[in-house]
Scaffold this motif. Structure first.
Motif: not given
Ligand SMILES: NC(=[NH2+])NCCC[C@H](N)C(=O)O
Length: 485
Positions: A56, A59-60, A134, A248
């Protein structure tokens, strides 16, 4: 008309309605995951939590936060809460489904068992945004940090033309494509991130983010929080939709349910725990970032979190540590999520909905063709499309898929109350309904251009389903399987 196998000739071809609604029995799904996967039950609460947090944090928080600040102002903190609550509902729904159907196809498999083949296809198609697209987004974020690290340590920068795709005034984003292709080679060589490496990555990520908070919080000024909500609630919702991207990944813990010692007890707790940790970190980072630097200075991606550290301390050393941590951490997210995408395609191919090439494995047990096609496609996306649209496309597709998981909980509670549930979503049926509504709310907070992109994506998916998948489905070609539900 298609060729029919002898066993099929006797049965009349299914009607369209039968095809769209045929379901894959839960028992068959479970049997598929149990037949010779050879997985050992070794993981406990901590390992599961580390998987959730590891997939999780990415990059977010490291990059997209900076892009969301101009949308919501200081109230970006509320946007994180809004996205976090939405994610929490879906996390609970995931825990119930994963405890019942521990299949590698995840939400796609849950939909196949509950809402039939057509919705399963739509869900699987959306999961390609959740995972594949993603990965491209995380790759672009990685590219920004590797460039920042290069600048901070050597003063050099890659030429602009090779740092961004054509939509952002460059030609091709080389670093973003490179990290995806490197991960492809690693996966082809059989490299998987071990639980231990994952735990180290989580420690690094959490450490540099805590370091960020500790430094930036010393520079927080009250004045930077006023006005708190310059764009009103609309800004908060829009930022929340974009920031949903950052949550995510908790679903990754659910895909490890077959390797958990006691999934029944540990999986839901691990999912909840990761959500709490992640939400707390996000809110603290957002609070100290917008508190230390006036929100208006975030416009146009001019500031990065690393940049804030340099401004606050007057020396680049902390920014170097932060950027180095981000480079390592984001690369591991690319590797893990790319792997998951190949597994989902594997499941869809096994069901006949996409070509068999995607479920062919080489002597080492690696789905080689699958991995190469998937990675090259994602590398192209990373090379050509900016982070904002990639993250938004990921978010809208994921919100839709997560809404479907909430619906799947409702459907199975009604149709199959007999099934053993390792975990029951508390407050059902109200909570899954709220989960659907929360997802829908964030989806409708996204801009028109995101909806258009999503519409085009769905249209392509439908064309493939009606043109190819519907007739190749294993439920149609394998006579042993009951066609009518
Ligand atoms: N299915 C997934 N785990 N996709 C990656 C998600 C990206 C993750 N939350 C981020 O902030 O970078």
């Amino acid at each position: 008309m298609d060729q029919k196998t002898p066993a099929q000739v006797s049965a009349a071809a299914p009607t369209l309605g039968q095809r769209l609604s045929r379901r894959k029995p839960v028992e068959k799904l479970v049997a598929e995951t149990e037949s010779g996967n050879g997985l050992r039950r070794t993981m406990g609460f901590w390992q599961l939590s580390m998987i959730g947090i590891g997939a999780t944090l990415g990059t977010g928080i490291f990059v997209v936060l900076g892009e969301a600040v101009p949308i919501a102002g200081p109230a970006v903190i509320l946007a994180f809460v809004l996205a976090g609550v939405t994610a929490l509902f879906s996390a609970l729904a995931y825990a119930e489904m994963a405890g019942m159907i521990p299949a590698s196809g995840s939400a796609y498999s849950y939909s196949y068992a509950t809402m039939g083949e057509f919705m399963a296809w739509v869900c699987g198609w959306c999961l390609m945004l959740t995972y594949g697209v993603s990965v491209a987004a995380v790759g672009v974020g990685w590219g920004q940090y590797i460039n920042e690290l290069l600048q901070l340590t050597t003063g050099l920068s890659l030429p602009g033309a090779f740092l961004a795709g054509p939509l952002e005034g460059g030609v091709i984003n080389v670093p973003a494509a490179i990290v995806v292709l490197l991960s492809m080679f690693a996966l082809l060589a059989g490299v998987r991130e071990s639980t231990r490496v994952n735990a180290v990555m989580v420690a690094i990520k959490v450490a540099v983010l805590v370091m960020f908070v500790a430094i930036a919080i010393t520079a927080v000024q009250d004045g930077n929080f006023a006005p708190f909500m310059p764009m009103g609630m609309a800004g908060v919702s829009a930022a929340g939709a974009t920031l949903f991207f950052s949550y995510i990944g908790f679903d990754s813990a659910s895909t490890a349910s077959e390797e958990a010692k006691n999934p029944q007890r540990d999986l839901p707790r691990a999912i909840m725990f990761s959500m709490i940790v992640v939400t707390a970190i996000y809110c603290l980072v957002a609070f100290s970032a917008v508190g230390a630097l006036n929100w208006e200075l975030f416009a146009e991606g001019q500031t990065s979190l690393a940049g804030i550290l340099t401004v606050v301390t007057g020396t680049p050393i902390w920014a170097v540590i932060f950027a180095a941590g981000a480079v390592l951490a984001l690369a591991s997210v690319v590797l893990v999520v790319l792997y998951s995408q190949t597994r989902i395609l594997f499941a869809m191919s096994r069901d006949g909905l996409i070509p068999k090439a995607f479920s062919k494995v080489d002597a080492k047990g690696t789905p080689r063709t699958n991995t190469i096609i998937t990675s090259v496609f994602i590398a192209l996306l990373a090379a050509l499309i900016p982070l904002g649209p990639l993250a938004d496309a990921t978010a809208i597709g994921t919100l839709f898929a997560f809404a479907l998981v909430n619906v799947a909980v409702l459907v199975l509670r009604r149709n199959r109350p007999d099934l053993k549930r390792a975990f029951r979503m508390p407050g059902a049926p109200l909570t899954p309904v709220l989960g659907v509504l929360a997802c829908a709310y964030l989806m409708f907070s996204m801009s028109l251009s995101v909806w258009i992109a999503f519409g085009v994506w769905l249209a392509v998916g439908l064309a493939i389903y009606f043109g190819y998948s519907m007739r190749r489905s294993a439920l149609e070609t394998e006579p042993t399987v009951e066609v009518r539900s």
